[in-house]
Motif scaffolding. Structure first.
Motif, mmCIF file in Angstrom:
data_model
loop_
_atom_site.group_PDB
_atom_site.id
_atom_site.type_symbol
_atom_site.label_atom_id
_atom_site.label_comp_id
_atom_site.label_asym_id
_atom_site.label_seq_id
_atom_site.Cartn_x
_atom_site.Cartn_y
_atom_site.Cartn_z
ATOM 1 N N ARG A 1 -2.306 -9.433 1.487
ATOM 2 C CA ARG A 1 -3.748 -9.618 1.306
ATOM 3 C C ARG A 1 -4.236 -8.775 0.134
ATOM 4 N N ILE A 2 -5.060 -9.380 -0.710
ATOM 5 C CA ILE A 2 -5.564 -8.690 -1.894
ATOM 6 C C ILE A 2 -6.212 -7.358 -1.529
ATOM 7 N N THR A 3 -6.977 -7.354 -0.453
ATOM 8 C CA THR A 3 -7.711 -6.140 -0.071
ATOM 9 C C THR A 3 -6.796 -5.030 0.433
ATOM 10 N N ASP A 4 -5.572 -5.394 0.819
ATOM 11 C CA ASP A 4 -4.649 -4.377 1.349
ATOM 12 C C ASP A 4 -3.837 -3.687 0.268
ATOM 13 N N ILE A 5 -3.793 -4.294 -0.920
ATOM 14 C CA ILE A 5 -2.888 -3.811 -1.961
ATOM 15 C C ILE A 5 -3.172 -2.365 -2.373
ATOM 16 N N ASN A 6 -4.433 -2.005 -2.509
ATOM 17 C CA ASN A 6 -4.764 -0.629 -2.875
ATOM 18 C C ASN A 6 -5.639 0.039 -1.820
ATOM 19 N N SER A 7 -5.448 -0.361 -0.566
ATOM 20 C CA SER A 7 -6.292 0.166 0.516
ATOM 21 C C SER A 7 -6.110 1.672 0.715
ATOM 22 N N TRP A 8 -4.930 2.211 0.341
ATOM 23 C CA TRP A 8 -4.678 3.636 0.556
ATOM 24 C C TRP A 8 -5.624 4.521 -0.253
ATOM 25 N N HIS B 1 14.577 4.560 -1.308
ATOM 26 C CA HIS B 1 15.527 3.501 -1.675
ATOM 27 C C HIS B 1 14.915 2.102 -1.672
ATOM 28 N N THR B 2 13.584 2.032 -1.688
ATOM 29 C CA THR B 2 12.903 0.736 -1.741
ATOM 30 C C THR B 2 11.798 0.804 -2.786
ATOM 31 N N PHE B 3 11.775 -0.194 -3.647
ATOM 32 C CA PHE B 3 10.777 -0.270 -4.709
ATOM 33 C C PHE B 3 9.925 -1.505 -4.445
ATOM 34 N N SER B 4 8.614 -1.397 -4.628
ATOM 35 C CA SER B 4 7.773 -2.581 -4.443
ATOM 36 C C SER B 4 6.643 -2.613 -5.464
ATOM 37 N N VAL B 5 6.242 -3.836 -5.818
ATOM 38 C CA VAL B 5 5.100 -4.068 -6.712
ATOM 39 C C VAL B 5 4.232 -5.136 -6.076
ATOM 40 N N ALA B 6 2.946 -4.850 -5.954
ATOM 41 C CA ALA B 6 1.993 -5.817 -5.412
ATOM 42 C C ALA B 6 0.875 -6.009 -6.431
ATOM 43 N N VAL B 7 0.522 -7.266 -6.694
ATOM 44 C CA VAL B 7 -0.449 -7.569 -7.753
ATOM 45 C C VAL B 7 -1.811 -7.919 -7.173
ATOM 46 N N ARG B 8 -2.834 -7.257 -7.724
ATOM 47 C CA ARG B 8 -4.210 -7.548 -7.303
ATOM 48 C C ARG B 8 -4.871 -8.528 -8.273
ATOM 49 N N PHE C 1 6.763 -2.027 13.184
ATOM 50 C CA PHE C 1 5.360 -2.221 13.555
ATOM 51 C C PHE C 1 4.574 -2.900 12.434
ATOM 52 N N ASN C 2 3.527 -3.637 12.842
ATOM 53 C CA ASN C 2 2.452 -4.080 11.953
ATOM 54 C C ASN C 2 1.231 -3.266 12.360
ATOM 55 N N ALA C 3 0.736 -2.476 11.443
ATOM 56 C CA ALA C 3 -0.375 -1.594 11.822
ATOM 57 C C ALA C 3 -1.246 -1.258 10.628
ATOM 58 N N THR C 4 -2.521 -1.014 10.908
ATOM 59 C CA THR C 4 -3.472 -0.557 9.891
ATOM 60 C C THR C 4 -4.219 0.645 10.452
ATOM 61 N N PHE C 5 -4.200 1.743 9.705
ATOM 62 C CA PHE C 5 -4.905 2.951 10.113
ATOM 63 C C PHE C 5 -5.978 3.254 9.068
ATOM 64 N N SER C 6 -7.223 3.100 9.456
ATOM 65 C CA SER C 6 -8.329 3.288 8.511
ATOM 66 C C SER C 6 -9.146 4.529 8.843
ATOM 67 N N LYS D 1 -8.708 4.239 -0.344
ATOM 68 C CA LYS D 1 -9.862 4.499 0.520
ATOM 69 C C LYS D 1 -9.411 4.949 1.914
ATOM 70 N N ASN D 2 -8.220 5.554 1.979
ATOM 71 C CA ASN D 2 -7.693 6.125 3.229
ATOM 72 C C ASN D 2 -7.457 5.084 4.319
ATOM 73 N N SER D 3 -7.066 3.892 3.894
ATOM 74 C CA SER D 3 -6.688 2.854 4.854
ATOM 75 C C SER D 3 -5.224 2.502 4.581
ATOM 76 N N PHE D 4 -4.359 2.747 5.565
ATOM 77 C CA PHE D 4 -2.916 2.587 5.368
ATOM 78 C C PHE D 4 -2.415 1.379 6.152
ATOM 79 N N VAL D 5 -1.818 0.433 5.408
ATOM 80 C CA VAL D 5 -1.388 -0.835 5.998
ATOM 81 C C VAL D 5 0.136 -0.902 6.010
ATOM 82 N N PHE D 6 0.706 -1.208 7.183
ATOM 83 C CA PHE D 6 2.153 -1.363 7.331
ATOM 84 C C PHE D 6 2.452 -2.741 7.896
ATOM 85 N N LYS D 7 3.347 -3.474 7.214
ATOM 86 C CA LYS D 7 3.721 -4.813 7.665
ATOM 87 C C LYS D 7 5.212 -4.831 7.980
#
Length: 341
Positions: free
Chosen positions: A252-259, A204-211, A298-303, A261-267
């Motif tokens: 952050r630009i680097t977080d937009i497509n971090s997944w 139920h949530t849609f998001s778009v992030a631009v790199r 949580f704010n978390a990053t799992f790489s 490379k198996n890096s998951f960012v939650f804000k």
């Protein structure tokens, strides 16, 4: 009979609309006009000189020829004596030539439309793939997602595709053919840029992030698409499907497509949403057994961490109030607790 009338009669003959008397007039006239110096013969030579030198052996051409022969056989006079056969043979050849010339001309004037087929790629939990679209645009499709795209894009028209789930796009620039991603009631349009879309219907949530580049985001409002915002690099739009409103923030630009490379960012993400994402990324089933934990954020990053390490970090971040148990046989994780720190 005047030549103009003969032409009209000839067209009626090819359409199968002449009677027996009219057929004889056409055949007699053509039989007399097939010598090399005749006006009709010269016209036919010009027509054939314009055609391609290579014979068309396509299925369409073969079918066209079959239809022409059937028409001629259907309209050919049946009652002429033997002496007339050679006379009318030349006329029949002229009819075949004219019909084939007409068929070839029509084919050149109206080229056959190439059929457009559609491809679908659905990823499983724990799976992500890289796809190359017909225009050379690149799509990274995340776990538990589905993408639908055509076998080709038509120059000058919108490049329409459909997405359910999450994907990162690197779109080849084409100012004459806007690239449009349809996700439920949402629509994202670009000319050439890179951006990430998160559009799982069940969330139920849609998001778009631009790199890179610019991205236009629109939503369906009473049957019409209404632009919500024009995003530039580092901007992220959230649209809440149930409430029909949205907010725009930064990322952050680097977080937009971090997944990728198996890096998951939650804000500032709620625990239920984090667990839903982890289910898709790691191909596990997570059972949340406490309603009190739904309010945890949580704010978390799992790489590049295993699911075991991720669950342990969540346990520590909560002040050890969130507890979990992993069943490796069923790939099920049970989560419970009294609340967060």
């Amino acid at each position: 009979m005047k030549k103009e009338n003969i032409k009209i009669l000839f067209e009626r003959y090819l359409e199968g609309k002449t009677n027996q008397e009219e057929e004889k007039i056409v055949l007699d006239y053509l039989a007399d006009q097939t010598n090399e110096n005749s006006e009709f013969h010269q016209v036919m030579e010009k027509v054939w000189d314009k055609q391609a030198k290579k014979t068309d052996h396509s299925a369409e051409a073969e079918q066209g020829l079959v239809q022409i022969w059937a028409k001629v056989e259907e309209r050919e006079p049946k009652s002429h004596p033997l002496y007339a056969i050679f006379k009318y043979a030349a006329a029949i050849v002229v009819i075949i030539s004219a019909a084939l010339a007409w068929y070839t001309y029509q084919k050149v004037q109206k080229p056959a439309q190439i059929a457009i087929t559609y491809f679908t790629k659905t990823t499983l939990k724990g799976e992500k793939v890289k796809l190359i679209l017909p225009d050379s645009s690149i799509v990274y499709l995340s776990a538990g997602s589905k993408l639908i795209w055509p076998s080709r894009f038509q120059k000058g028209n919108h490049r329409n595709i459909r997405l359910e789930g999450e994907a990162f796009f690197e779109v080849k620039r084409d100012t004459t053919s806007p690239f449009v991603v349809h996700s439920g009631q949402m629509q994202t349009q670009v000319l050439g840029t890179s951006f990430n879309i998160y559009a799982y219907p069940q969330d139920h949530t849609f998001s778009v992030a631009v790199r890179t580049g610019k991205v236009s985001v629109s939503a369906n409002s009473q049957g019409k698409m209404k632009q919500l915002s024009l995003l530039t690099p580092g901007m992220k739009l959230f649209y809440y499907l149930n409430k029909h409103n949205y907010s725009v923030g930064t990322e952050r630009i680097t977080d937009i497509n971090s997944w990728i490379k198996n890096s998951f960012v939650f804000k500032d993400a709620s625990l239920p949403n984090i667990l839903k994402s982890l289910e898709r990324y790691y191909n596990v089933n997570i059972e949340l057994q406490s309603n009190q934990l739904s309010k945890c954020r949580f704010n978390a990053t799992f790489s590049n961490k295993s699911i075991n390490d991720v669950m342990e970090e969540i346990h520590i971040m909560s002040g050890k109030h969130i507890k979990y148990k992993i069943d490796t046989n069923t790939k099920t994780i049970t989560v419970w607790g009294k609340g967060c720190q």
